[in-house]
Design a protein around this motif. Structure first.
Motif, PDB file in Angstrom:
ATOM      1  N   ALA A   7      -3.393  -4.838   0.991  1.00 46.28           N
ATOM      2  CA  ALA A   7      -3.279  -4.982   2.430  1.00 46.28           C
ATOM      3  C   ALA A   7      -1.939  -5.450   2.651  1.00 46.28           C
ATOM      4  CB  ALA A   7      -4.348  -5.487   3.023  1.00 46.28           C
ATOM      5  N   ASN A   8      -1.608  -6.606   2.442  1.00 40.80           N
ATOM      6  CA  ASN A   8      -0.231  -7.185   2.596  1.00 40.80           C
ATOM      7  C   ASN A   8       0.868  -6.140   2.250  1.00 40.80           C
ATOM      8  OD1 ASN A   8      -1.436  -9.535   3.652  1.00 40.80           O
ATOM      9  ND2 ASN A   8      -1.318 -10.464   1.529  1.00 40.80           N
ATOM     10  N   ALA A   9       0.715  -5.512   1.001  1.00 36.84           N
ATOM     11  CA  ALA A   9       1.921  -4.734   0.531  1.00 36.84           C
ATOM     12  C   ALA A   9       2.093  -3.451   1.554  1.00 36.84           C
ATOM     13  CB  ALA A   9       1.432  -4.128  -0.823  1.00 36.84           C
ATOM     14  N   ARG A  10       0.915  -3.023   2.061  1.00 34.94           N
ATOM     15  CA  ARG A  10       0.782  -1.949   3.071  1.00 34.94           C
ATOM     16  C   ARG A  10       1.641  -2.172   4.208  1.00 34.94           C
ATOM     17  NH1 ARG A  10       2.084   2.478   3.180  1.00 34.94           N
ATOM     18  NH2 ARG A  10       0.842   3.174   1.450  1.00 34.94           N
ATOM     19  N   ALA A  11       1.157  -3.602   4.581  1.00 31.85           N
ATOM     20  CA  ALA A  11       2.094  -3.918   6.044  1.00 31.85           C
ATOM     21  C   ALA A  11       3.622  -4.231   5.659  1.00 31.85           C
ATOM     22  CB  ALA A  11       1.540  -5.389   6.263  1.00 31.85           C
ATOM     23  N   ALA A  12       4.099  -4.501   4.254  1.00 29.14           N
ATOM     24  CA  ALA A  12       5.426  -4.641   4.086  1.00 29.14           C
ATOM     25  C   ALA A  12       5.976  -3.305   3.892  1.00 29.14           C
ATOM     26  CB  ALA A  12       5.673  -5.555   2.812  1.00 29.14           C
ATOM     27  N   LEU A  13       5.414  -2.327   3.480  1.00 25.86           N
ATOM     28  CA  LEU A  13       5.849  -1.130   3.048  1.00 25.86           C
ATOM     29  C   LEU A  13       5.915  -0.139   4.689  1.00 25.86           C
ATOM     30  CD1 LEU A  13       4.004  -0.176  -0.057  1.00 25.86           C
ATOM     31  CD2 LEU A  13       6.488  -0.363   0.210  1.00 25.86           C
ATOM     32  N   GLY A  14       5.300  -0.663   5.504  1.00 28.51           N
ATOM     33  CA  GLY A  14       5.092   0.360   6.881  1.00 28.51           C
ATOM     34  C   GLY A  14       4.183   1.894   6.262  1.00 28.51           C
ATOM     35  N   GLU A  15       4.094   2.744   7.260  1.00 27.03           N
ATOM     36  CA  GLU A  15       2.990   3.597   7.095  1.00 27.03           C
ATOM     37  C   GLU A  15       3.855   4.965   6.128  1.00 27.03           C
ATOM     38  OE1 GLU A  15      -0.033   3.861   7.918  1.00 27.03           O
ATOM     39  OE2 GLU A  15       0.291   1.890   8.258  1.00 27.03           O
ATOM     40  N   GLU A  16       4.976   4.905   5.914  1.00 25.46           N
ATOM     41  CA  GLU A  16       5.643   6.081   5.547  1.00 25.46           C
ATOM     42  C   GLU A  16       5.699   5.908   4.030  1.00 25.46           C
ATOM     43  OE1 GLU A  16       6.227   8.987   6.898  1.00 25.46           O
ATOM     44  OE2 GLU A  16       5.117   7.880   8.910  1.00 25.46           O
ATOM     45  N   ALA A  17       5.936   4.909   3.414  1.00 20.19           N
ATOM     46  CA  ALA A  17       6.062   4.620   1.921  1.00 20.19           C
ATOM     47  C   ALA A  17       4.835   4.850   1.288  1.00 20.19           C
ATOM     48  CB  ALA A  17       6.719   3.410   1.708  1.00 20.19           C
ATOM     49  N   ALA A  18       5.093   5.389  -0.010  1.00 18.11           N
ATOM     50  CA  ALA A  18       3.793   5.190  -0.828  1.00 18.11           C
ATOM     51  C   ALA A  18       3.175   3.778  -1.527  1.00 18.11           C
ATOM     52  CB  ALA A  18       4.061   6.368  -2.075  1.00 18.11           C
ATOM     53  N   LEU A  19       2.160   3.799  -1.707  1.00 19.93           N
ATOM     54  CA  LEU A  19       1.687   2.442  -2.337  1.00 19.93           C
ATOM     55  C   LEU A  19       0.560   3.017  -3.470  1.00 19.93           C
ATOM     56  CD1 LEU A  19       1.487  -0.496  -2.962  1.00 19.93           C
ATOM     57  CD2 LEU A  19      -0.141  -0.681  -1.075  1.00 19.93           C
ATOM     58  N   VAL A  20       1.209   2.800  -4.671  1.00 18.99           N
ATOM     59  CA  VAL A  20       0.231   3.240  -6.007  1.00 18.99           C
ATOM     60  C   VAL A  20      -0.103   1.784  -6.474  1.00 18.99           C
ATOM     61  CG1 VAL A  20       0.056   4.435  -8.010  1.00 18.99           C
ATOM     62  CG2 VAL A  20       1.413   5.406  -6.217  1.00 18.99           C
ATOM     63  N   VAL A  21      -1.513   1.661  -6.624  1.00 19.87           N
ATOM     64  CA  VAL A  21      -2.039   0.561  -7.171  1.00 19.87           C
ATOM     65  C   VAL A  21      -2.735   0.955  -8.472  1.00 19.87           C
ATOM     66  CG1 VAL A  21      -3.540  -1.145  -6.922  1.00 19.87           C
ATOM     67  CG2 VAL A  21      -2.497  -0.530  -4.909  1.00 19.87           C
ATOM     68  N   MET A  22      -2.343   0.226  -9.607  1.00 18.79           N
ATOM     69  CA  MET A  22      -2.715   0.523 -10.954  1.00 18.79           C
ATOM     70  C   MET A  22      -3.873  -0.507 -11.378  1.00 18.79           C
ATOM     71  SD  MET A  22       0.482   1.667 -13.226  1.00 18.79           S
ATOM     72  CE  MET A  22      -0.713   2.485 -14.183  1.00 18.79           C
ATOM     73  N   GLU A  23      -5.049  -0.242 -11.745  1.00 21.58           N
ATOM     74  CA  GLU A  23      -6.053  -1.015 -11.686  1.00 21.58           C
ATOM     75  C   GLU A  23      -6.685  -0.845 -13.139  1.00 21.58           C
ATOM     76  OE1 GLU A  23      -7.210  -2.947  -9.277  1.00 21.58           O
ATOM     77  OE2 GLU A  23      -9.493  -3.262  -9.422  1.00 21.58           O
ATOM     78  N   TYR A  24      -6.910  -1.981 -14.156  1.00 22.09           N
ATOM     79  CA  TYR A  24      -7.686  -1.951 -15.282  1.00 22.09           C
ATOM     80  C   TYR A  24      -9.012  -1.710 -14.758  1.00 22.09           C
ATOM     81  CZ  TYR A  24      -3.910  -3.425 -18.257  1.00 22.09           C
ATOM     82  OH  TYR A  24      -2.884  -3.481 -19.110  1.00 22.09           O
ATOM     83  N   VAL A  25      -9.724  -0.915 -15.561  1.00 22.98           N
ATOM     84  CA  VAL A  25     -11.232  -0.481 -15.297  1.00 22.98           C
ATOM     85  C   VAL A  25     -11.923  -0.382 -16.728  1.00 22.98           C
ATOM     86  CG1 VAL A  25     -12.592   1.348 -14.937  1.00 22.98           C
ATOM     87  CG2 VAL A  25     -10.730   1.144 -13.370  1.00 22.98           C
TER      88      VAL A  25
END
Length: 275
Positions: free
Chosen positions: A157-175
């Motif tokens: 959520a914090n990274a999305r706020a920093a990036l704004g709406e136009e940039a991509a956010l890819v989160v890698m998650e160990y599963v």
């Protein structure tokens, strides 16, 4: 939301010397995953990226990440130019690995060379490994977005706020698809423990509220905070939390717990659960 046009769920692919990962790539494409990602530790050469692209038909393939300290800009430019000639638009150029002093300066200089090349590696085709505020800003300003690992949904959520709406956010998650807490945590304790001691990970884990003791012990609290484990429904719920918090794509790095070293059953079950 994003210049990359990513689907919501990607998956990591482990390269195998016998070439069996190419059959796995075909399976994962058939199961409907949006992107295949190959970890940087497997990219002593860039050939695995090309091999996976050519073994599949449509799925996009990303590097997570091409380590800048290993591959100079001219190698990345030449590799992408050749691959674009045969499979245009399939490669996502993930970049990072600028450890040591002045990482922002080093990455800026690297990107300058990608921009100046003929043909360039355009900002809209690349993402940057980013955890700290300044690297997130650089990902927003000079790339299509950011790639993050070992993070919580609150970080997302914090990274999305920093990036704004136009940039991509890819989160890698160990599963880990496993309901027994000990087995689940043990399956992922080694990679989490390693990463929590290198590069920018320790500082970012502290920013997210984990203590030095958590990092030193690779505590259960740390694993529970940055790993999706449990049954398929629990894992799917965790993925949806990241998506709801602003991730464009969650990449599943599935760790097997049974006798099979390749988690094909888990891939199938998660693909069905996540649609």
């Amino acid at each position: 939301m994003t210049r990359l046009g990513l689907g919501p769920v990607g998956v990591t692919l482990d390269v195998r010397a016998d070439g069996g990962h190419l059959e796995d790539a075909v399976l994962l494409e058939h199961l409907g995953y949006a992107t295949l990602w190959i970890a940087g530790g497997q990219l002593a050469t860039l050939d695995p990226l090309r091999d996976v692209v050519l073994a599949t038909e449509r799925i996009r393939v990303g590097s997570a990440i091409i380590p800048a300290r290993v591959h100079p800009p001219e190698d990345v430019v030449a590799f992408r130019r050749d691959l674009e000639a045969t499979a245009p638009g399939r490669l996502i150029t993930g970049l990072g690995g600028v450890q040591g002093g002045r990482p922002l300066h080093t990455m800026n200089a690297y990107l300058d060379q990608l921009d100046a090349a003929d043909p360039p590696v355009p900002p809209g085709a690349r993402v940057l490994a980013a955890l700290g505020p300044r690297m997130l800003e650089l990902s927003r300003d000079r790339a299509a977005g950011a790639l993050a690992l070992l993070v919580t949904p609150e970080f997302t959520a914090n990274a999305r706020a920093a990036l704004g709406e136009e940039a991509a956010l890819v989160v890698m998650e160990y599963v880990v698809v496993e309901t027994d807490p000990r087995r689940a945590r043990d399956a992922v304790r080694e990679p989490v423990g390693f990463l929590s001691r290198v590069g920018g990970y320790p500082e970012n884990l502290r920013r997210m509220g984990f203590t030095d003791e958590d990092l030193a012990e690779t505590s259960d609290r740390l694993i529970d905070g940055v790993v999706a484990w449990g049954d398929v429904d629990a894992v799917a719920a965790r993925v949806r939390r990241h998506l709801a918090a602003g991730a464009d794509q969650v990449v599943l790095a599935v760790r097997p717990t049974g006798p099979d070293s390749v988690p094909r059953a888990e891939w199938r079950a998660l693909a069905a659960a996540l649609g």
